[in-house]
Design a protein around this motif. Structure first.
Motif, PDB file in Angstrom:
ATOM      1  N   LEU A 472      -2.664  -3.658  -3.606  1.00  0.00           N
ATOM      2  CA  LEU A 472      -1.281  -3.183  -3.648  1.00  0.00           C
ATOM      3  C   LEU A 472      -0.439  -4.235  -4.346  1.00  0.00           C
ATOM      4  N   PRO A 473       0.674  -3.841  -4.948  1.00  0.00           N
ATOM      5  CA  PRO A 473       1.553  -4.853  -5.533  1.00  0.00           C
ATOM      6  C   PRO A 473       2.287  -5.637  -4.448  1.00  0.00           C
ATOM      7  N   HIS A 474       2.742  -6.839  -4.793  1.00  0.00           N
ATOM      8  CA  HIS A 474       3.416  -7.677  -3.807  1.00  0.00           C
ATOM      9  C   HIS A 474       4.690  -7.052  -3.250  1.00  0.00           C
ATOM     10  N   ASP A 475       5.375  -6.251  -4.040  1.00  0.00           N
ATOM     11  CA  ASP A 475       6.641  -5.698  -3.578  1.00  0.00           C
ATOM     12  C   ASP A 475       6.474  -4.372  -2.822  1.00  0.00           C
ATOM     13  N   HIS A 476       5.241  -3.994  -2.504  1.00  0.00           N
ATOM     14  CA  HIS A 476       5.007  -2.769  -1.741  1.00  0.00           C
ATOM     15  C   HIS A 476       5.517  -2.970  -0.310  1.00  0.00           C
ATOM     16  N   PRO A 477       6.206  -1.993   0.256  1.00  0.00           N
ATOM     17  CA  PRO A 477       6.754  -2.158   1.611  1.00  0.00           C
ATOM     18  C   PRO A 477       5.706  -2.520   2.656  1.00  0.00           C
ATOM     19  N   ARG A 478       4.487  -1.995   2.507  1.00  0.00           N
ATOM     20  CA  ARG A 478       3.452  -2.317   3.498  1.00  0.00           C
ATOM     21  C   ARG A 478       2.992  -3.777   3.370  1.00  0.00           C
ATOM     22  N   VAL A 479       3.007  -4.303   2.176  1.00  0.00           N
ATOM     23  CA  VAL A 479       2.676  -5.719   1.993  1.00  0.00           C
ATOM     24  C   VAL A 479       3.760  -6.586   2.628  1.00  0.00           C
ATOM     25  N   ILE A 480       5.011  -6.270   2.349  1.00  0.00           N
ATOM     26  CA  ILE A 480       6.113  -7.063   2.907  1.00  0.00           C
ATOM     27  C   ILE A 480       6.103  -6.983   4.429  1.00  0.00           C
ATOM     28  N   GLY A 481       5.849  -5.799   4.977  1.00  0.00           N
ATOM     29  CA  GLY A 481       5.767  -5.653   6.425  1.00  0.00           C
ATOM     30  C   GLY A 481       4.651  -6.487   7.026  1.00  0.00           C
TER      31      GLY A 481
END
Length: 601
Positions: A472-481
């Motif tokens: 996933l890209p770094h700015d994906h909401p699931r990554v940030i979560g």
């Protein structure tokens, strides 16, 4: 009592020795990293061998350092009688292993004390010692050690003692060599010539990198450490130079790390390639192709440095262990575990080496890659032991599934970008299937985070790697979560635990410290999502937990403020290199926004 961080390493790309701040060598395997012909069996263990060389009655040194750009250790003491320096190094290997210790008087006249206690087979065998005109020989079974020096030697209670005074401008040298006992004694080593050649070798090697910027010194020290953990005859990369240094002092989390983990080696390879070291990458690739040859179903997570598959775990009950941490182990029972992420690591590593190879280079790895991928097609959806080698029940670890996705992704790219033959659409469909599976079962909507294993609520530091591998890209909401959840619930004093042992049912008693590699992964993740200031602060805090000569073990105890686990640990040093490069790249762009990441489409 010495701490793990009190030790520095010297080595010759075959083996290594650890030297303490008190001037004692308390760990050395001869002739190779994993050889049972141990001169020193275990740090701070009563049954172990030891080689002390320091001012008489002195404690810890006044200062020490590596000579810039080398693996040559200089240890200095200031005493009431004057100052003295001991220089420790291992010359380039010829037919035998050499450890050279050079004593230089810097000022005054300093009484010195040397004590050599030779033990083979992890402290179990006392050799037969004989004096000769150049020093002594010590023989037991297949192993022989030869000490050469002009200093006086005296036998006392199964030890060899040397007492002498070194004056300003005077030099006294000691050379310890190992050789098979059934061969003639090896030729003598000239310390001055060997020292000059060793310095030239290391400075030439480190001079080939293309590193610059604020963290140059830290990166170069880590690169030298990683180079020293490569077994030159085969290209295999040892995870650490030691065995059984505890993750939980006084407990049983004591493992033998003197083997080549495919995962660790692949990640080490990434750091070396990023710094321009393609020869090491090519050597590792050849090692890998030899080691994994055969039935893809028989792929192991680790091998011996020569590609050996059988690594039986054995306990050594005659050794008390470091700080009474038992059992002391050789071998590793995790070798036959099923860890599906390893297929992804191997296929990713071979893709990296292909991309770094010079134009026109012969590439004979694709057939093996295809065979590995075909096996993974039928196995990716099985439960496994995960990258942390859980000794509890197998489960569907999210990281394992992500790395299965990586395997399919790299194979599709090999066909698309390199024109290699294979069922592109089939593997592209598999890649999509795995992606959907992870997004469905590996994410907890309530807690807004990916989880350690399917349908669980536990966190795992390996989830920080999801954007780095391109899932996933770094700015994906699931990554940030996920980053937020790990930062809030899986850290201690700001550093990252790999998981919560008591909640994750890892099959082992006791606790452990924070995992340094995982803390570097958080640096990388924070940088990727645009929180550069936090990333820099954490990275610079991590630099402070290195010991005085820049080495990292596996873990850190925030409460006691001490290093834990085997030393030096490749798994801690290569993410340091990666993070420093990413921070420097971001600094060069003068931006706090996410930058393109490794493998991201």
């Amino acid at each position: 009592m010495p701490q793990i961080s009190d030790y520095a390493m010297v080595g010759d790309l075959h083996t290594a020795a650890l030297v303490s701040t008190s001037g004692s060598i308390d760990w050395m395997c001869l002739p190779n990293f994993d050889s049972p012909a141990c001169f020193a069996a275990l740090l701070d263990s009563p049954a172990a061998g030891r080689w002390l060389l320091a001012p008489a009655g002195a404690g810890a040194c006044t200062r020490r350092r590596y000579r810039p750009g080398t693996l040559i250790l200089e240890t200095e003491w200031d005493t009431p009688d004057g100052s003295v320096r001991v220089t420790d190094f291992m010359p380039a290997r010829d037919e035998v292993a050499d450890v050279v210790r050079v004593v230089d008087g810097l000022s005054g006249s300093v009484p010195m004390y040397g004590e050599l206690c030779l033990r083979f087979d992890y402290g179990r065998i006392v050799p037969w010692v004989r004096r000769n005109e150049h020093g002594l020989s010590a023989i037991a079974g297949p192993d022989a050690a030869y000490l050469t020096t002009d200093a006086p030697l005296e036998g006392r209670d199964f030890r060899t003692v040397s007492e002498f005074t070194v004056h300003a401008g005077q030099r006294v040298s000691f050379v310890l060599r190992w050789a098979p006992s059934y061969r003639p004694p090896p030729r003598m080593t000239d310390p001055a010539t060997s020292l000059a050649a060793t310095e030239t070798f290391w400075r030439s090697w480190i001079g080939r990198n293309r590193i610059d910027g604020e963290y140059k010194d830290a990166v170069e020290r880590s690169l030298i450490t990683l180079k020293a953990l490569i077994y030159a005859p085969t290209g295999g990369i040892v995870a650490a130079a030691t065995t059984s240094l505890p993750e939980d002092p006084g407990g049983s989390r004591n493992w033998d790390y003197r083997f080549c983990w495919l995962r660790d080696a692949t990640l080490t390879l990434q750091s070396l390639l990023a710094c321009g070291y393609t020869e090491e990458a090519a050597a590792w690739r050849e090692w890998l192709l030899r080691a994994v040859a055969g039935d893809p179903a028989d792929l192991q997570i680790m091998y011996g440095l020569d590609g050996t598959r059988r690594l039986p775990e054995t306990e050594l009950p005659w050794l008390a262990g470091f700080e009474n941490s038992t059992p002391v182990r050789t071998g590793n029972a995790a070798a036959p575990q099923l860890q599906l992420d390893v297929w992804g690591e191997v296929l990713d590593g071979l893709s990296l080496t292909r991309a770094a190879a010079p134009a026109g280079a012969v590439d004979d790895s694709w057939d093996i890659q295809v065979a590995l991928m075909e096996y993974l097609e039928g196995a990716w959806d099985q439960p496994d032991n995960g990258l942390w080698e859980m000794r509890g029940p197998r489960r569907h670890f999210t990281h394992s599934k992500v790395m299965a996705w990586v395997a399919a992704d790299r194979m599709v790219k090999g066909i698309t970008e390199c024109g290699l033959p294979g069922p592109r659409q089939r593997w592209a469909d598999l890649r999509d299937t795995i992606h959907t599976d992870v997004m469905t079962h590996g994410f907890n909507e309530k807690h807004n985070t990916f989880v350690q294993s399917y349908d669980s609520t536990e966190l795992d530091a390996s989830l920080l790697l999801i954007p780095r591998v391109g899932f996933l890209p770094h700015d994906h909401p699931r990554v940030i979560g996920t980053v937020d959840a790990i930062q809030k619930n899986l850290t201690e004093d700001g550093f990252v635990l790999r998981y919560h042992p008591e909640a994750s049912n890892d099959g082992l008693p006791g606790r452990e410290g924070v995992f340094l590699a995982c803390s570097f992964w958080l640096v990388d993740a924070l940088l990727g999502i645009g929180r550069r200031r936090e990333a820099v602060d954490l990275f610079e805090r991590l630099l402070t937990v290195r010991n005085d000569v820049g080495l990292l073990s596996e873990e850190w105890d925030p409460k006691a403020g001490r290093q834990l686990g085997n030393l030096p640990q490749a798994f801690s040093h290569f993410p340091l290199v990666h993070c420093a490069l990413q921070l420097e790249q971001g600094s060069a762009r003068h931006s706090d926004t996410p930058m393109p990441r490794d493998h991201t489409d």
